[in-house]
Design an enzyme around this catalytic site. Sequence first.
Site, short mmCIF file in Angstrom:
data_model
loop_
_atom_site.label_atom_id
_atom_site.label_comp_id
_atom_site.label_asym_id
_atom_site.label_seq_id
_atom_site.Cartn_x
_atom_site.Cartn_y
_atom_site.Cartn_z
N TYR A 1 -1.91 -9.94 15.35
CA TYR A 1 -1.52 -8.97 14.27
C TYR A 1 -3.00 -8.13 14.33
N HIS A 2 -4.13 -8.44 14.48
CA HIS A 2 -5.28 -7.61 14.46
C HIS A 2 -5.45 -6.74 15.86
N LEU B 1 -8.57 -12.01 -2.50
CA LEU B 1 -8.92 -12.07 -3.76
C LEU B 1 -7.70 -11.92 -4.67
N ASP C 1 14.48 1.70 11.12
CA ASP C 1 13.54 0.98 11.76
C ASP C 1 12.73 2.13 12.90
N LYS D 1 -3.42 -3.68 16.12
CA LYS D 1 -4.09 -2.53 15.75
C LYS D 1 -4.93 -1.98 16.53
N CYS E 1 0.76 -1.23 0.08
CA CYS E 1 0.02 -0.14 0.07
C CYS E 1 0.89 1.28 0.02
N VAL F 1 -9.24 -19.26 13.82
CA VAL F 1 -10.43 -19.18 14.51
C VAL F 1 -11.36 -18.09 14.22
N ARG G 1 2.18 -6.75 8.85
CA ARG G 1 0.59 -6.61 8.69
C ARG G 1 -0.09 -7.95 8.27
N THR H 1 -7.25 -1.33 10.82
CA THR H 1 -7.84 -2.43 10.00
C THR H 1 -9.42 -2.51 10.56
N SER I 1 -6.61 -12.09 15.82
CA SER I 1 -5.27 -12.72 15.65
C SER I 1 -4.40 -11.43 16.36
P1 NAD Z 1 3.46 -4.33 3.58
O1 NAD Z 1 4.07 -5.43 4.52
O2 NAD Z 1 3.62 -4.76 2.18
O3 NAD Z 1 4.44 -2.95 3.79
C1 NAD Z 1 4.68 -2.53 5.31
C2 NAD Z 1 5.81 -1.91 5.08
O4 NAD Z 1 6.24 -1.39 6.33
C3 NAD Z 1 7.10 -2.82 4.48
O5 NAD Z 1 7.85 -2.29 3.49
C4 NAD Z 1 8.05 -2.89 5.81
O6 NAD Z 1 9.37 -2.98 5.52
C5 NAD Z 1 7.80 -1.56 6.45
N1 NAD Z 1 7.89 -1.75 8.13
C6 NAD Z 1 7.28 -2.70 9.03
N2 NAD Z 1 7.73 -2.36 10.12
C7 NAD Z 1 8.61 -1.39 9.93
C8 NAD Z 1 9.17 -0.61 11.12
N3 NAD Z 1 9.41 -0.85 12.32
N4 NAD Z 1 9.93 0.47 10.79
C9 NAD Z 1 10.22 0.92 9.24
N5 NAD Z 1 9.19 0.41 8.36
C10 NAD Z 1 8.84 -1.10 8.86
O7 NAD Z 1 2.11 -4.19 3.95
P2 NAD Z 1 0.71 -3.55 3.17
O8 NAD Z 1 -0.13 -4.39 2.72
O9 NAD Z 1 1.50 -2.61 2.24
O10 NAD Z 1 0.09 -2.90 4.39
C11 NAD Z 1 0.33 -1.59 4.89
C12 NAD Z 1 -0.49 -1.10 6.11
O11 NAD Z 1 -1.87 -1.28 5.79
C13 NAD Z 1 -0.44 -2.05 7.34
O12 NAD Z 1 -0.51 -1.54 8.61
C14 NAD Z 1 -1.58 -2.93 7.27
O13 NAD Z 1 -1.72 -3.44 8.47
C15 NAD Z 1 -2.68 -2.06 6.52
N6 NAD Z 1 -3.57 -2.82 5.80
C16 NAD Z 1 -3.20 -3.60 4.61
C17 NAD Z 1 -4.29 -4.17 4.06
C18 NAD Z 1 -3.96 -5.18 2.95
O14 NAD Z 1 -4.90 -5.72 2.51
N7 NAD Z 1 -2.67 -5.14 2.51
C19 NAD Z 1 -5.49 -4.19 4.45
C20 NAD Z 1 -5.88 -3.22 5.50
C21 NAD Z 1 -4.91 -2.66 6.40
N1 USQ Z 2 -9.38 -16.46 3.51
C1 USQ Z 2 -9.77 -17.87 2.59
N2 USQ Z 2 -8.93 -18.35 1.70
C2 USQ Z 2 -7.66 -17.76 1.40
C3 USQ Z 2 -7.35 -16.61 2.35
C4 USQ Z 2 -8.13 -16.07 3.23
O1 USQ Z 2 -10.97 -18.22 2.87
O2 USQ Z 2 -7.00 -18.19 0.65
C5 USQ Z 2 -10.33 -15.94 4.15
C6 USQ Z 2 -9.72 -15.81 5.77
O3 USQ Z 2 -9.77 -17.02 6.54
C7 USQ Z 2 -10.51 -14.64 6.38
C8 USQ Z 2 -10.66 -13.64 4.98
O4 USQ Z 2 -10.42 -14.46 3.66
O5 USQ Z 2 -11.71 -14.91 6.55
C9 USQ Z 2 -9.75 -12.58 4.74
O6 USQ Z 2 -8.51 -13.14 4.82
P1 USQ Z 2 -7.09 -12.29 4.16
O7 USQ Z 2 -5.97 -13.15 4.54
O8 USQ Z 2 -7.49 -12.11 2.84
O9 USQ Z 2 -7.08 -10.93 5.33
P2 USQ Z 2 -6.77 -10.94 6.73
O10 USQ Z 2 -6.01 -11.96 7.19
O11 USQ Z 2 -8.02 -10.09 7.24
O12 USQ Z 2 -5.66 -9.73 6.36
C10 USQ Z 2 -5.73 -8.66 5.59
C11 USQ Z 2 -4.29 -7.88 5.58
C12 USQ Z 2 -4.17 -7.32 6.83
C13 USQ Z 2 -5.35 -6.24 6.83
C14 USQ Z 2 -6.83 -7.23 6.82
C15 USQ Z 2 -8.13 -6.26 6.74
O13 USQ Z 2 -3.37 -9.08 5.37
O14 USQ Z 2 -3.07 -6.59 6.98
O15 USQ Z 2 -5.56 -5.53 8.33
O16 USQ Z 2 -6.72 -7.83 5.69
S1 USQ Z 2 -9.57 -6.72 7.57
O17 USQ Z 2 -9.74 -8.27 6.90
O18 USQ Z 2 -10.50 -5.92 7.03
O19 USQ Z 2 -9.13 -7.14 8.87
#
Ligand code: NAD
Ligand code: USQ
Length: 404
Positions: free
Chosen positions: A192-193, A250, A85, A196, A23, A338, A111, A155, A190
């Site tokens: 992770y979640h 997706l 960092d 946040k 992102c 879960v 993430r 998230t 999780s």
């Molecule tokens: P990503 O892992 O591709 O990018 C995260 C970046 O942050 C990486 O380049 C990593 O090196 C850097 N980073 C991590 N920890 C760090 C630290 N301590 N200091 C400096 N840099 C650091 O993740 P993404 O998919 O781009 O997600 C970005 C943000 O958006 C995350 O906070 C994630 O939770 C949120 N988000 C992502 C999604 C998704 O579907 N990808 C959905 C909802 C929310």
């Molecule tokens: N899922 C499947 N099959 C797969 C992958 C996922 O059924 O192959 C299901 C999962 O069990 C879950 C849902 O799809 O119920 C979403 O899973 P995901 O892996 O696409 O997303 P999630 O783990 O929730 O995490 C991702 C990002 C995270 C962000 C989050 C937004 O990695 O950084 O915070 O989406 S949200 O889901 O709204 O919390």
Amino acid sequence: SHQNSSKPSKPKRVMVIGGDGYCGWATALHLSNKGYEVAIVDSLIRRLFDHQLGLDSLTPIASIHNRLRCWQSVTGKTIELYIGDICDFEFLSETFNSFEPDGVVHFGEQRSAPYSMIDRNRAVFTQHNNVIGTLNVLFAIKEFRDQCHLVKLGTMGEYGTPNIDIEEGYITINHNGRTDTLPFPKQASSFYHLSKVHDSNNIAFTCKAWGIRATDLNQGVVYGVRTDETEMHEELFNRLDYDGVFGTALNRFCVQAAVGHPLTVYGKGGQTRGYLDIRDTVQCVELAIANPAQPGEFRVFNQFTEQFSVNELASLVTKTGEKLGLDVKTISVPNPRVEAEEHYYNAKHTKLIELGLKPHLLSDSLLDSLLNFAIKFKDRVDTKQIMPSVSWKKIGVKPKTVAA
Ligand code: NAD
Ligand code: USQ
């Protein structure tokens, strides 16, 4: 309310923490293209996770240095780079004092939910990295740039799947004859979640205590790979994760369809989440930056455009895949997580629309182009990385290697 006469002029200097990630990279280029002065702050740890777990992006991605050189040669625009960092406060202080941001977009966290559930070590790393990193950003703003607007990526998963409508951050409750507007209940599932949720609490508190201005973007699952900027040149291509640890629903299904792997629906497949196109991620962040929160305001937006169950996504990918001549099958994988597999879900998402978001809704043409993109790079797919390998119930203290 936030658009009164004391509204500050449009911030010019934006720091993008996590700007080498999925992102963050798209957003840094978008803001640079729109005329903001941009600096990327990133530790590059995401690239290290790939090396450690034996994973790779579907698309080949250039080093951050080559990415930025390419951006400059294609557009003439410069993006500053600080590698380090944010958990290291001395480093973060340096970046603040040298760049002097008006806005900070914070994407820089671990993430992946599965990554945080591999073992104790990764669970602790995730919460330390995310919670301490964000605390440091809050202290840096207080100490060095107290008018700087924080746009923090949260998230939708903070809310879980309650059996009532999900509001945008706050809910008004009438209890024993008294009424209050309170933070919407959080039920993350999780480590992770949960990180946040902890971040949101720390940000809300510092808005009150120190007058920090902040916007928490509770983003849904992001899909897609192309944005106007990343498609300008191959060296600007974004990463696309499809593996069982970092790949999201997706995007994974499209890559699976392209290589003839059955679509991996976990459990019953009724899991419903908010989703958005990465072109809308960059648009939403730009809107939040251009319309800052007031001093002391903790603003919360639900950042997604449509809701889908995983079964619905699988059937959309199947239909579009068949039109492209692919034979798409779906399997039910025992759910490694879960979570509720059949549940009510209705989440509000009007605040970004009110600010002017024009959504790119999931259409045949987007699925078509994402599938074609996946087909183009299908020789790079390591099919051994597709099935999920991390179990929520089997997490323990023993260090684990997940690569096959
Ligand atoms: P990503 O892992 O591709 O990018 C995260 C970046 O942050 C990486 O380049 C990593 O090196 C850097 N980073 C991590 N920890 C760090 C630290 N301590 N200091 C400096 N840099 C650091 O993740 P993404 O998919 O781009 O997600 C970005 C943000 O958006 C995350 O906070 C994630 O939770 C949120 N988000 C992502 C999604 C998704 O579907 N990808 C959905 C909802 C929310
Ligand atoms: N899922 C499947 N099959 C797969 C992958 C996922 O059924 O192959 C299901 C999962 O069990 C879950 C849902 O799809 O119920 C979403 O899973 P995901 O892996 O696409 O997303 P999630 O783990 O929730 O995490 C991702 C990002 C995270 C962000 C989050 C937004 O990695 O950084 O915070 O989406 S949200 O889901 O709204 O919390």
